[in-house]
Design a protein around this motif. Structure first.
Motif, mmCIF file in Angstrom:
data_model
loop_
_atom_site.group_PDB
_atom_site.id
_atom_site.type_symbol
_atom_site.label_atom_id
_atom_site.label_comp_id
_atom_site.label_asym_id
_atom_site.label_seq_id
_atom_site.Cartn_x
_atom_site.Cartn_y
_atom_site.Cartn_z
ATOM 1 N N VAL A 1 14.002 -2.414 5.928
ATOM 2 C CA VAL A 1 13.672 -0.995 5.863
ATOM 3 C C VAL A 1 14.558 -0.232 6.832
ATOM 4 N N ASN A 2 15.014 0.953 6.394
ATOM 5 C CA ASN A 2 15.715 1.830 7.325
ATOM 6 C C ASN A 2 14.769 2.181 8.471
ATOM 7 N N GLU A 3 15.202 1.924 9.686
ATOM 8 C CA GLU A 3 14.386 2.212 10.864
ATOM 9 C C GLU A 3 13.995 3.696 10.914
ATOM 10 N N GLN A 4 14.879 4.561 10.420
ATOM 11 C CA GLN A 4 14.631 6.008 10.463
ATOM 12 C C GLN A 4 13.647 6.469 9.380
ATOM 13 N N ASN A 5 13.327 5.609 8.433
ATOM 14 C CA ASN A 5 12.363 5.942 7.387
ATOM 15 C C ASN A 5 10.976 5.524 7.885
ATOM 16 N N LEU A 6 10.418 6.354 8.760
ATOM 17 C CA LEU A 6 9.167 6.013 9.436
ATOM 18 C C LEU A 6 8.006 5.841 8.469
ATOM 19 N N GLN A 7 8.009 6.590 7.372
ATOM 20 C CA GLN A 7 6.929 6.445 6.388
ATOM 21 C C GLN A 7 6.950 5.053 5.768
ATOM 22 N N ALA A 8 8.136 4.560 5.437
ATOM 23 C CA ALA A 8 8.249 3.225 4.839
ATOM 24 C C ALA A 8 7.869 2.143 5.843
ATOM 25 N N VAL A 9 8.322 2.293 7.077
ATOM 26 C CA VAL A 9 7.971 1.318 8.120
ATOM 27 C C VAL A 9 6.451 1.249 8.259
ATOM 28 N N GLY A 10 5.806 2.411 8.331
ATOM 29 C CA GLY A 10 4.350 2.462 8.443
ATOM 30 C C GLY A 10 3.657 1.868 7.233
ATOM 31 N N PHE A 11 4.190 2.144 6.049
ATOM 32 C CA PHE A 11 3.627 1.612 4.801
ATOM 33 C C PHE A 11 3.614 0.091 4.820
ATOM 34 N N TYR A 12 4.755 -0.510 5.138
ATOM 35 C CA TYR A 12 4.833 -1.977 5.125
ATOM 36 C C TYR A 12 3.989 -2.602 6.232
ATOM 37 N N LYS A 13 3.941 -1.982 7.389
ATOM 38 C CA LYS A 13 3.090 -2.501 8.473
ATOM 39 C C LYS A 13 1.628 -2.473 8.041
ATOM 40 N N LYS A 14 1.229 -1.403 7.368
ATOM 41 C CA LYS A 14 -0.154 -1.270 6.891
ATOM 42 C C LYS A 14 -0.505 -2.385 5.908
ATOM 43 N N LEU A 15 0.492 -2.860 5.162
ATOM 44 C CA LEU A 15 0.268 -3.938 4.199
ATOM 45 C C LEU A 15 0.343 -5.321 4.836
ATOM 46 N N GLY A 16 0.617 -5.374 6.135
ATOM 47 C CA GLY A 16 0.624 -6.657 6.825
ATOM 48 C C GLY A 16 1.981 -7.211 7.193
ATOM 49 N N PHE A 17 3.041 -6.465 6.926
ATOM 50 C CA PHE A 17 4.377 -6.917 7.312
ATOM 51 C C PHE A 17 4.568 -6.719 8.813
ATOM 52 N N LYS A 18 5.306 -7.627 9.430
ATOM 53 C CA LYS A 18 5.623 -7.566 10.863
ATOM 54 C C LYS A 18 7.137 -7.537 11.031
ATOM 55 N N ILE A 19 7.597 -6.810 12.045
ATOM 56 C CA ILE A 19 9.031 -6.751 12.336
ATOM 57 C C ILE A 19 9.468 -8.090 12.935
#
Length: 141
Positions: free
Chosen positions: A103-121
């Protein structure tokens, strides 16, 4: 309804891609979008397994995967926040055994979306896949 996308869908998918990018990737300059659009249409779409989400005979979202990675996920801006991204991502995880996404680090909505689904950096790259200065976060479920 979730369906496999075909080359006949490409004109609709690239239009949806552009509208979605303009709504979510405000860090990308116009020339970058114009540079990416033919690459997505003529190359990237051919190298991923594409699935579309259709509602009222209109494609409102799509996901592209390869191996165990989500390569692209784009939702029509008019339908964001209605669960389409979650449906497509859950399908990729369960049916296609997907575990990773970049995910583009600057696309904060996408980062938040994937974290909410259980993805970890699990990592970070300073440059994107084309060597451009758009940092990428590597996530895994």
């Amino acid at each position: 309804m979730l369906q496999k996308a075909t080359e006949l869908d490409f004109p609709h998918l690239i239009d949806l891609w552009e509208r979605s990018v303009r709504a979510t990737h405000d860090f990308l300059p116009e020339e970058e979008i114009n540079h990416l659009k033919p690459l997505i249409l003529n190359e990237y779409f051919h190298h991923v397994l594409l699935h579309k989400y259709v509602q009222d005979e209109k494609i409102i979202g799509f996901i592209g995967t390869s191996s165990d990675n989500i390569e692209m996920l784009f939702i029509d801006p008019d339908f964001r926040g209605q669960g389409v991204g979650r449906i497509l991502t859950n399908f990729a995880i369960t049916a296609l055994k997907i575990e990773k996404v970049d995910v583009n680090e600057q696309n904060l909505q996408a980062v938040g979306f994937y974290k909410k689904l259980g993805f970890k950096i699990i990592g970070r790259s300073e440059l994107d896949g084309q060597g451009k200065p758009y940092p990428i976060l590597h996530l895994k479920i």
